[in-house]
Design a protein around this motif. Structure first.
Motif, mmCIF file in Angstrom:
data_model
loop_
_atom_site.group_PDB
_atom_site.id
_atom_site.type_symbol
_atom_site.label_atom_id
_atom_site.label_comp_id
_atom_site.label_asym_id
_atom_site.label_seq_id
_atom_site.Cartn_x
_atom_site.Cartn_y
_atom_site.Cartn_z
ATOM 1 N N PRO A 77 0.861 -1.224 -0.014
ATOM 2 C CA PRO A 77 0.181 0.089 0.015
ATOM 3 C C PRO A 77 0.848 1.245 -0.168
ATOM 4 O O PRO A 77 1.799 1.251 0.752
ATOM 5 C CB PRO A 77 -0.852 -0.060 1.277
ATOM 6 N N GLU A 78 0.421 2.101 -0.819
ATOM 7 C CA GLU A 78 1.256 3.489 -0.874
ATOM 8 C C GLU A 78 1.605 3.950 0.450
ATOM 9 O O GLU A 78 2.896 4.645 0.646
ATOM 10 C CB GLU A 78 0.349 4.446 -1.616
ATOM 11 N N PHE A 79 0.786 4.073 1.490
ATOM 12 C CA PHE A 79 1.064 4.712 2.826
ATOM 13 C C PHE A 79 2.133 4.077 3.616
ATOM 14 O O PHE A 79 2.645 4.511 4.490
ATOM 15 C CB PHE A 79 -0.309 5.045 3.578
ATOM 16 N N LEU A 80 2.411 2.651 3.114
ATOM 17 C CA LEU A 80 3.496 2.038 3.839
ATOM 18 C C LEU A 80 4.993 1.758 3.267
ATOM 19 O O LEU A 80 5.558 1.421 4.066
ATOM 20 C CB LEU A 80 2.965 0.633 4.039
ATOM 21 N N ARG A 81 4.700 2.523 2.081
ATOM 22 C CA ARG A 81 6.136 2.422 1.201
ATOM 23 C C ARG A 81 7.294 2.843 1.966
ATOM 24 O O ARG A 81 8.190 2.005 2.189
ATOM 25 C CB ARG A 81 6.054 3.431 0.244
ATOM 26 N N SER A 82 7.342 3.932 2.807
ATOM 27 C CA SER A 82 8.644 4.058 3.494
ATOM 28 C C SER A 82 8.937 3.393 4.903
ATOM 29 O O SER A 82 9.806 3.029 5.118
ATOM 30 C CB SER A 82 8.744 5.616 3.615
ATOM 31 N N ARG A 83 7.668 3.371 5.352
ATOM 32 C CA ARG A 83 7.678 2.675 6.717
ATOM 33 C C ARG A 83 8.060 1.116 6.596
ATOM 34 O O ARG A 83 8.794 0.714 7.369
ATOM 35 C CB ARG A 83 6.247 2.758 7.236
ATOM 36 N N GLU A 84 7.651 0.557 5.435
ATOM 37 C CA GLU A 84 7.966 -0.907 5.426
ATOM 38 C C GLU A 84 9.205 -1.081 4.428
ATOM 39 O O GLU A 84 9.455 -2.217 4.056
ATOM 40 C CB GLU A 84 6.829 -1.888 5.088
ATOM 41 N N ARG A 85 9.709 0.045 4.070
ATOM 42 C CA ARG A 85 10.821 0.147 3.066
ATOM 43 C C ARG A 85 10.655 -0.605 1.899
ATOM 44 O O ARG A 85 11.381 -1.824 1.696
ATOM 45 C CB ARG A 85 12.086 -0.017 3.809
ATOM 46 N N LEU A 86 9.782 -0.340 0.997
ATOM 47 C CA LEU A 86 9.488 -1.117 -0.231
ATOM 48 C C LEU A 86 10.834 -1.784 -0.955
ATOM 49 O O LEU A 86 11.726 -1.064 -0.994
ATOM 50 C CB LEU A 86 8.660 -0.059 -1.043
ATOM 51 N N PHE A 87 10.895 -2.932 -0.991
ATOM 52 C CA PHE A 87 12.024 -3.386 -1.728
ATOM 53 C C PHE A 87 11.883 -3.437 -3.340
ATOM 54 O O PHE A 87 10.998 -4.288 -3.808
ATOM 55 C CB PHE A 87 12.139 -5.171 -1.214
ATOM 56 N N ASP A 88 12.488 -2.553 -3.976
ATOM 57 C CA ASP A 88 12.158 -2.272 -5.248
ATOM 58 C C ASP A 88 13.037 -3.001 -6.283
ATOM 59 O O ASP A 88 13.045 -2.557 -7.423
ATOM 60 C CB ASP A 88 12.039 -0.849 -5.713
ATOM 61 N N GLU A 89 13.801 -3.947 -5.886
ATOM 62 C CA GLU A 89 14.633 -5.006 -6.794
ATOM 63 C C GLU A 89 13.888 -5.955 -7.580
ATOM 64 O O GLU A 89 14.177 -6.553 -8.296
ATOM 65 C CB GLU A 89 15.786 -5.445 -6.103
ATOM 66 N N VAL A 90 12.188 -6.026 -6.892
ATOM 67 C CA VAL A 90 11.627 -7.080 -7.703
ATOM 68 C C VAL A 90 10.465 -6.365 -7.953
ATOM 69 O O VAL A 90 9.984 -5.236 -7.775
ATOM 70 C CB VAL A 90 11.058 -8.200 -6.560
ATOM 71 N N GLU A 91 9.546 -7.168 -8.768
ATOM 72 C CA GLU A 91 8.144 -6.642 -9.169
ATOM 73 C C GLU A 91 7.344 -6.287 -8.168
ATOM 74 O O GLU A 91 6.931 -7.058 -7.257
ATOM 75 C CB GLU A 91 7.406 -7.618 -10.104
#
Ligand code: AMP
Length: 201
Positions: A77-91
Motif C-alpha cells: 500500500p502506498e502509505f506504507l512504502r517508506s515505513r516498510e521500506r519497499l523492496f524495489d529490486e523485484v516486481e
C-alpha cells in the motif's frame, strides 16, 4: 520497479504467498527461516507473493528468492512504502489500501504459508482462515511453526471447538510444518490447481 495493477507480469507456474513479520528485532531463527523459505521457493521455480516490504522476515524472504533467481511479486500500500521500506529490486505493485493489498495477494496465489509474525501477520491469517471457514476459498494454508511459534493460536482454535463455536472438522483447514523443508515438501505435494484462483469473494 513499482508498477500499477494493470501491469502484473503474467506467471503461469505456482505462486506461493508468504505472510510473515516485518519486525527488525525478531529472533534471528525466524528471519533465517524466512530467508531459507524464499530461497526454496525460488529454487523450485515458484513465484513468491508477499507484502512488498524490505524489512524483517518479509525483506529476508524476498531478497533470498530474488538472489536465487526466482520471481517475486510484492504488493505494497502506498502509505506504507517508506515505513516498510519497499523492496524495489523485484516486481512490486503499489496499491491504495490494505484491503486491496490482501485481495491481490489472495488472487495471485495458489497456496499460503504463514511464518512467524506480529499483529499484521495474525490479521492476515485470521482473515484467510475465516474466508476458508465461509468456503470463499479452498486454497492450502500452511503454518511455518518454527519452534512452536503458532501453538498458542492453535490452542485458541481448539478452545473454540471445545466450546462448540467452531466445528472440529475446521481444525483440518490448515497444515502445520515445523521446518522450512517440511513446508516446501508440503507445498510440493499439495494440489494447488490454478482454477482456485478464480474463487468468488
Ligand atoms: P507484522 O506481522 O505486524 O510485522 O506485519 C506483517 C505485515 O502485515 C506488514 O506488512 C503489515 O503491513 C501487514 N498488515 C498489517 N495489518 C494488515 C491488514 N489489515 N491488511 C493487510 N496487511 C496488513
Amino acid at each position: 520497479m513499482p508498477t500499477t495493477s494493470a501491469e502484473i507480469r503474467p506467471f503461469s507456474g505456482h505462486s506461493v504467498c508468504l505472510f510473515c513479520g516485518s519486525s527488525e528485532t525478531a529472533d534471528p531463527k525466524y528471519t533465517e527461516a524466512a530467508r531459507a523459505f524464499g530461497q526454496g521457493v525460488a529454487e523450485r521455480g515458484w513465484r513468491l507473493v508477499y507484502g512488498g516490504g524490505g524489512v524483517g522476515l518479509m525483506g529476508a524472504s524476498a531478497r533470498s528468492a530474488h538472489a536465487a533467481g526466482g520471481r517475486v511479486l510484492g504488493v505494497m500500500p502506498e502509505f506504507l512504502r517508506s515505513r516498510e521500506r519497499l523492496f524495489d529490486e523485484v516486481e512490486t505493485l503499489v496499491v491504495g489500501s490494505m484491503h486491496e493489498r490482501k485481495q491481490i495477494m489472495y488472487d495471485e496465489s495458489d497456496a499460503f504459508v504463514v511464518a512467524p509474525g506480529g499483529i499484521g501477520t495474525l490479521e492476515e491469517v485470521i482473515e484467510l482462515l475465516s474466508w476458508k471457514r465461509l468456503d470463499l476459498h479452498g486454497k492450502p494454508v500452511i503454518f511455518l511453526d518454527i519452534d512452536g511459534f503458532w501453538q498458542s493460536l492453535f490452542r485458541v482454535m481448539e478452545h473454540s471447538v471445545e466450546a462448540g463455536m467452531t466445528p472440529a472438522s475446521f481444525l483440518q483447514a490448515w497444515t502445520v510444518c515445523r521446518t522450512v523443508d517440511e513446508a516446501l515438501e508440503a507445498l510440493n505435494s499439495m494440489d494447488t490447481p490454478s482454477n482456485l484462483k478464480h474463487d468468488q469473494r
